[in-house]
Design a protein around this motif. Structure first.
Motif, mmCIF file in Angstrom:
data_model
loop_
_atom_site.group_PDB
_atom_site.id
_atom_site.type_symbol
_atom_site.label_atom_id
_atom_site.label_comp_id
_atom_site.label_asym_id
_atom_site.label_seq_id
_atom_site.Cartn_x
_atom_site.Cartn_y
_atom_site.Cartn_z
ATOM 1 N N MET A 185 -47.032 22.303 -19.590
ATOM 2 C CA MET A 185 -46.749 21.087 -20.341
ATOM 3 C C MET A 185 -47.944 20.686 -21.204
ATOM 4 N N ILE A 186 -47.654 19.967 -22.264
ATOM 5 C CA ILE A 186 -48.702 19.399 -23.105
ATOM 6 C C ILE A 186 -48.388 17.920 -23.300
ATOM 7 N N ASN A 187 -49.367 17.085 -23.054
ATOM 8 C CA ASN A 187 -49.201 15.658 -23.292
ATOM 9 C C ASN A 187 -49.317 15.418 -24.797
ATOM 10 N N GLU A 188 -48.174 15.291 -25.450
ATOM 11 C CA GLU A 188 -48.163 15.180 -26.906
ATOM 12 C C GLU A 188 -48.609 13.805 -27.403
ATOM 13 N N SER A 189 -48.750 12.842 -26.496
ATOM 14 C CA SER A 189 -49.127 11.497 -26.934
ATOM 15 C C SER A 189 -50.636 11.318 -27.020
ATOM 16 N N VAL A 190 -51.408 12.308 -26.528
ATOM 17 C CA VAL A 190 -52.863 12.158 -26.433
ATOM 18 C C VAL A 190 -53.573 13.236 -27.245
ATOM 19 N N LEU A 191 -54.571 12.819 -28.014
ATOM 20 C CA LEU A 191 -55.466 13.738 -28.716
ATOM 21 C C LEU A 191 -56.868 13.529 -28.153
ATOM 22 N N SER A 192 -57.499 14.606 -27.750
ATOM 23 C CA SER A 192 -58.833 14.505 -27.154
ATOM 24 C C SER A 192 -59.907 14.815 -28.189
ATOM 25 N N ILE A 193 -60.945 13.980 -28.204
ATOM 26 C CA ILE A 193 -62.085 14.137 -29.111
ATOM 27 C C ILE A 193 -63.337 14.240 -28.248
ATOM 28 N N ILE A 194 -63.982 15.395 -28.264
ATOM 29 C CA ILE A 194 -65.151 15.643 -27.415
ATOM 30 C C ILE A 194 -66.400 15.591 -28.290
ATOM 31 N N LEU A 195 -67.292 14.660 -27.965
ATOM 32 C CA LEU A 195 -68.497 14.450 -28.766
ATOM 33 C C LEU A 195 -69.603 15.403 -28.312
ATOM 34 N N GLY A 196 -70.089 16.193 -29.250
ATOM 35 C CA GLY A 196 -71.091 17.199 -28.917
ATOM 36 C C GLY A 196 -72.495 16.662 -28.747
ATOM 37 N N GLY A 197 -72.712 15.392 -29.095
ATOM 38 C CA GLY A 197 -74.044 14.816 -28.906
ATOM 39 C C GLY A 197 -74.965 15.119 -30.069
ATOM 40 N N GLY A 198 -76.163 14.576 -29.958
ATOM 41 C CA GLY A 198 -77.147 14.725 -31.023
ATOM 42 C C GLY A 198 -77.970 15.987 -30.869
ATOM 43 N N GLN A 199 -79.237 15.880 -31.215
ATOM 44 C CA GLN A 199 -80.109 17.044 -31.244
ATOM 45 C C GLN A 199 -80.444 17.571 -29.859
ATOM 46 N N ASP B 289 -50.487 8.993 -29.895
ATOM 47 C CA ASP B 289 -50.484 7.551 -29.638
ATOM 48 C C ASP B 289 -51.828 7.067 -29.130
ATOM 49 N N TYR B 290 -52.552 7.981 -28.448
ATOM 50 C CA TYR B 290 -53.813 7.596 -27.819
ATOM 51 C C TYR B 290 -54.889 8.635 -28.144
ATOM 52 N N ALA B 291 -56.085 8.151 -28.452
ATOM 53 C CA ALA B 291 -57.247 9.024 -28.661
ATOM 54 C C ALA B 291 -58.138 8.932 -27.425
ATOM 55 N N LEU B 292 -58.360 10.069 -26.793
ATOM 56 C CA LEU B 292 -59.235 10.152 -25.620
ATOM 57 C C LEU B 292 -60.582 10.685 -26.086
ATOM 58 N N ILE B 293 -61.628 9.874 -25.951
ATOM 59 C CA ILE B 293 -62.954 10.253 -26.449
ATOM 60 C C ILE B 293 -63.859 10.566 -25.262
ATOM 61 N N LEU B 294 -64.384 11.779 -25.241
ATOM 62 C CA LEU B 294 -65.188 12.276 -24.121
ATOM 63 C C LEU B 294 -66.561 12.715 -24.605
ATOM 64 N N SER B 295 -67.481 12.819 -23.659
ATOM 65 C CA SER B 295 -68.814 13.348 -23.950
ATOM 66 C C SER B 295 -68.863 14.822 -23.587
ATOM 67 N N GLY B 296 -69.603 15.586 -24.383
ATOM 68 C CA GLY B 296 -69.707 17.023 -24.143
ATOM 69 C C GLY B 296 -70.852 17.424 -23.242
ATOM 70 N N ASP B 297 -71.596 16.437 -22.682
ATOM 71 C CA ASP B 297 -72.762 16.803 -21.869
ATOM 72 C C ASP B 297 -72.799 16.043 -20.541
ATOM 73 N N GLN B 298 -71.629 15.901 -19.914
ATOM 74 C CA GLN B 298 -71.550 15.251 -18.605
ATOM 75 C C GLN B 298 -70.898 16.199 -17.603
ATOM 76 N N LEU B 299 -71.262 16.026 -16.332
ATOM 77 C CA LEU B 299 -70.728 16.854 -15.262
ATOM 78 C C LEU B 299 -69.892 15.967 -14.353
ATOM 79 N N TYR B 300 -68.590 16.214 -14.319
ATOM 80 C CA TYR B 300 -67.684 15.393 -13.516
ATOM 81 C C TYR B 300 -66.338 16.102 -13.433
#
Length: 421
Positions: free
Chosen positions: A1-15, A119-130
């Motif tokens: 399945m794919i949750n079509e209502s959510v788009l994930s945006i993963i932030l790669g961070g700075g330098q 419908d929803y934007a999920l914004i995540l960090s690219g440098d966390q462990l969880y």
């Protein structure tokens, strides 16, 4: 399945300067962890495990290895709408600047996001462990009729001053926010947490930098070019005008921001029951490699994590993570060390023809303690590296010492007989 209502945006961070030299020629999300993964595999895997399979990874520093890893790893069905795409900072008619902050990165990339239905934007960090059930967070967001949701993590008073703190009402709606408060302000910033968290003295809710925005609101908030950061500007301003829900997370979570936190997070994987548990049903995905099993001869292993394709003849390996294709010679002792491994093998023919003195990996009769060995390093015979708080911070062409941890730089050669102690 794919949750079509959510788009994930993963932030790669700075330098990623605090993770230098691991970020000297790679972005933070591309830094190898746990012997066989990359940091970016964590948020991507959390999404896949939650049936969120449309993802953009935003980056601008040293993105070549990240691009290569994602291209070689995340392949979905030809008939599926699933994807993981890397978006590097680019010049457009609207902007000719680098990403100035987390919100600015999303703003500059909005024209890509809006090509998708969501419908929803999920914004995540690219440098966390969880390891989080993001699907549950999305359901709670819907049930609360929130416009924004923020994942929050209960912390102690000692840690609270290093985070953005949120205060909630009895319905878990966020009422106020403060960035890295002074210790004397903390009594006014406690929130309702579970009894288990209270017992540990974790009475303050820290923002994890994980957000859900309703699509229309995100588009509206991105119209103001003066707001460039979510944590410092967007969130503090939005909570007063838009219903913002606190999703409390009580599992393992760490922000991989420094060499010390990176080191401890990796060595923590050697615990009998690690806080970040790779051995459960929520799998962490990474590049599929056809490596042979590891071959170990005459070695005492104690709290050791050994990846695929290693050739080990060491005397002892203790509380260490050994990455893919690692080679460790006879009578060597490895303690409290994260060895990232190698990208290739050296054939016997190459060794003979090229007359290589220092082979890839660790030679014979070495002693290595409190150390990170980056990829493709050559450590000669009889080398002694003894990290610890007795060492002062220092940098040379081949290694760096930070907080007592010796980091051997990627591709470095440490000649035989070298002593770092």
């Amino acid at each position: 399945m794919i949750n079509e209502s959510v788009l994930s945006i993963i932030l790669g961070g700075g330098q990623g300067s605090r993770l230098y030299p691991l970020t000297a020629d790679r972005s933070k999300p591309a830094v190898p962890i746990a012997g066989k993964y990359r940091l970016v595999d964590i948020p991507i895997s959390n999404c896949i495990n939650s049936d969120i399979k449309r993802m953009y990874v935003l980056t601008q520093f040293n993105s070549a290895s990240l691009n290569q890893h994602i291209k070689n790893t995340y392949h979905f069905s030809f008939f599926s709408s699933a994807f993981v795409d890397v978006l590097a900072a680019e010049q457009t008619m609207q902007s000719d600047k680098w990403f100035q902050g987390t919100a600015d990165a999303v703003r500059q990339s909005m024209h890509h996001f809006l090509q998708n239905e969501f419908d929803y934007a999920l914004i995540l960090s690219g440098d966390q462990l969880y390891n989080m059930d993001l699907e549950d967070m999305i359901e709670k967001h819907k049930e609360s009729n929130a416009e924004i949701s923020i994942a929050t993590y209960p912390v102690t008073a000692k840690d609270a001053t290093g985070f953005g703190l949120l205060k909630t009402n009895e319905e878990s709606i966020i009422t106020s926010f403060i960035e890295k408060p002074a210790a004397e302000l903390l009594p006014n910033w406690t929130s309702e947490v579970s009894d288990d968290m209270k017992a540990e003295g974790r009475n303050y809710l820290a923002s994890m930098g994980i957000y859900i925005f309703n699509r229309d609101l995100l588009v509206k908030l991105m119209e103001n070019p003066d707001t460039i950061d979510f944590g410092k500007e967007i969130i503090p301003q939005a909570i007063h005008n838009h219903k913002t829900y606190s999703y409390q997370y009580e599992g393992y979570w760490t922000d991989i921001g420094t060499i010390e936190s990176f080191f401890e997070a990796n060595l923590g994987l050697t615990d009998d029951i690690p806080k970040f548990n790779l051995y459960d049903e929520n799998r962490i995905y990474t590049r599929a490699r056809t490596l042979p099993t590891s071959k170990i001869s005459g070695t005492i292993l104690n709290k050791a994590v050994i990846s695929d394709g290693c050739i080990i003849q060491a005397e002892k390996i203790e509380r260490s993570v050994i990455g893919i294709r690692s080679r460790i010679g006879k009578e060597s002792i490895i303690k409290n060390t994260y060895m990232m491994g190698n990208d290739t093998y050296e054939s016997l023919h190459d060794i003979e023809v090229k007359n290589i003195e220092n082979l890839l990996g660790v030679g014979d009769r070495c002693y290595i303690d409190n150390c990170i060995v980056d990829k493709n390093c050559r450590i000669g015979d009889d080398v002694r590296i003894e990290g610890g708080k007795h060492l002062q911070d220092e940098e040379t062409d081949s290694y760096l010492i930070k907080d007592g941890i010796v980091v051997i730089k990627k591709g470095a050669t440490i000649p035989k007989g070298t002593i770092i102690s």
